[in-house]
Design a protein around this motif. Structure first.
Motif, short mmCIF file in Angstrom:
data_model
loop_
_atom_site.label_atom_id
_atom_site.label_comp_id
_atom_site.label_asym_id
_atom_site.label_seq_id
_atom_site.Cartn_x
_atom_site.Cartn_y
_atom_site.Cartn_z
N VAL A 34 0.85 -1.20 0.00
CA VAL A 34 0.00 0.00 0.00
C VAL A 34 0.88 1.25 0.00
O VAL A 34 1.76 1.41 0.86
N GLU A 35 0.66 2.11 -0.97
CA GLU A 35 1.43 3.35 -1.10
C GLU A 35 0.75 4.50 -0.39
O GLU A 35 1.39 5.34 0.24
N GLY A 47 2.38 0.87 3.60
CA GLY A 47 3.35 -0.13 4.01
C GLY A 47 2.77 -1.52 4.18
O GLY A 47 3.51 -2.51 4.20
N ASP A 48 1.44 -1.65 4.28
CA ASP A 48 0.81 -2.96 4.39
C ASP A 48 0.99 -3.73 3.08
O ASP A 48 0.86 -3.17 1.98
N GLU A 49 1.27 -5.02 3.20
CA GLU A 49 1.33 -5.89 2.04
C GLU A 49 -0.03 -6.56 1.87
O GLU A 49 -0.53 -7.19 2.81
N VAL A 50 -0.62 -6.38 0.71
CA VAL A 50 -1.99 -6.83 0.49
C VAL A 50 -2.13 -7.62 -0.81
O VAL A 50 -1.24 -7.59 -1.66
N ALA A 62 -1.72 0.95 -9.00
CA ALA A 62 -3.13 0.69 -9.22
C ALA A 62 -3.93 1.28 -8.07
O ALA A 62 -3.43 1.42 -6.95
N CYS A 63 -5.18 1.62 -8.34
CA CYS A 63 -6.04 2.24 -7.34
C CYS A 63 -7.39 1.53 -7.32
O CYS A 63 -7.95 1.24 -8.38
N ALA A 64 -7.88 1.23 -6.12
CA ALA A 64 -9.15 0.55 -5.99
C ALA A 64 -9.71 0.81 -4.59
O ALA A 64 -8.97 1.22 -3.69
N PRO A 65 -11.00 0.57 -4.38
CA PRO A 65 -11.58 0.72 -3.04
C PRO A 65 -10.87 -0.17 -2.02
O PRO A 65 -10.42 -1.27 -2.36
#
Length: 277
Positions: A34-35, A47-50, A62-65
């Motif tokens: 997460v940026e 910093g979260d890895e998703v 990329a961007c999403a809800p």
């Protein structure tokens, strides 16, 4: 395979829904760090890895809800997590929701070495089923290694004439038990005009007259199923099978490889990596 269909613009009958392929960035499954997050997001932080899904995943950003993302399983790399997504969600929904799979049932999975098939084998085992996988000679050992109790090499044996019966996900009702159910994945064939829609129509028609044929299933990726898959992965019951990886610049080659229909498991695109088999 969905990315290949979008890029090639097939089937033509679906173009009113998703438009022509020109100018559209393909890709749905995604994993990364997460940026940035919006002001209302509380469940994720930079910093979260998703892992999860979005439109236009084949890109550096990329961007999403926020509800499209779940924290990455602790025992997977980002590359492996990117291979989960739609294929695993589809396998889960077909087995759990449509097939109503129960411990002790016998399940036959035709196409056990593919993107959906490799997950289906493992998920069926996690639900307590006795699993038979059908694949080609080169994939027999791989399918056995991911948990299949029995493996049939379709190049040397016709499983529909083996004398055994199954609660099945295969493409034929011939081997079903009297109470067995057939769940057909829509697949990828059918031509450029109708594609999988032909399969959907035939499945729907057959389900009206044949009680063992389950109707067509429309798959939707969702956060709840990603949480279930995360749990199965962290419990060691499911692990993605990756055919090969490509760098972002090799996306056309990767999509072409998938379009040939012989990939083992899933093909992954990496933003900062070299390709390897």
């Amino acid at each position: 395979m969905g990315d290949w269909l979008v890029v090639t613009g097939a089937p033509y009958i679906a173009r009113p829904a998703y438009g022509k392929p020109k100018g559209r960035v393909p890709g749905t499954d995604i994993a990364g760090t997460v940026e940035a997050v919006g002001s209302g997001v509380t469940n994720l932080k930079p910093g979260d890895e998703v892992f999860g899904w979005c439109a236009g995943a084949l890109a550096e950003y990329a961007c999403a809800p926020a509800e499209h993302f779940v924290l990455k399983p602790t025992n997977l790399t980002l590359e492996q997590a990117a291979a989960v997504g739609v294929s695993a969600s589809t396998a889960l929904q077909l087995l759990r929701d449509q097939g109503k799979i129960q411990p002790g049932q016998k399940v036959l999975i035709n196409g056990a070495s593919g993107g959906i098939g490799t997950f289906a084998v493992q998920i069926a085992k996690a639900f307590g089923a006795e699993v038979t996988g059908v694949c080609s000679t080169k994939n027999v050992e791989m399918v056995r290694s991911i948990g299949a109790d029995h493996v049939i090499d379709y190049t040397s044996e016709d499983f529909t004439r083996s004398g055994k019966q199954y609660h099945s996900l295969s493409d034929t009702r011939r081997v079903l038990t009297p109470t067995g159910k057939l769940q057909s994945n829509n697949g990828t064939s059918g031509g450029r005009w109708f594609g999988t829609m032909g399969t959907v129509i035939k499945t729907a028609a057959a389900s009206m007259f044949e009680h063992r044929q389950l109707g067509p299933h429309i798959k939707f990726v969702n956060r709840k199923d990603h949480e279930v898959l995360k749990g199965l992965i962290e419990d060691g019951k499911v692990k993605p099978v990756i055919d090969r990886t490509y760098p972002l610049g090799g996306a056309p080659e990767a999509i072409g490889h998938v379009g040939e229909g012989h990939a083992r498991g899933t093909v992954v695109i990496t933003v900062n990596g070299a390709d390897h088999a």
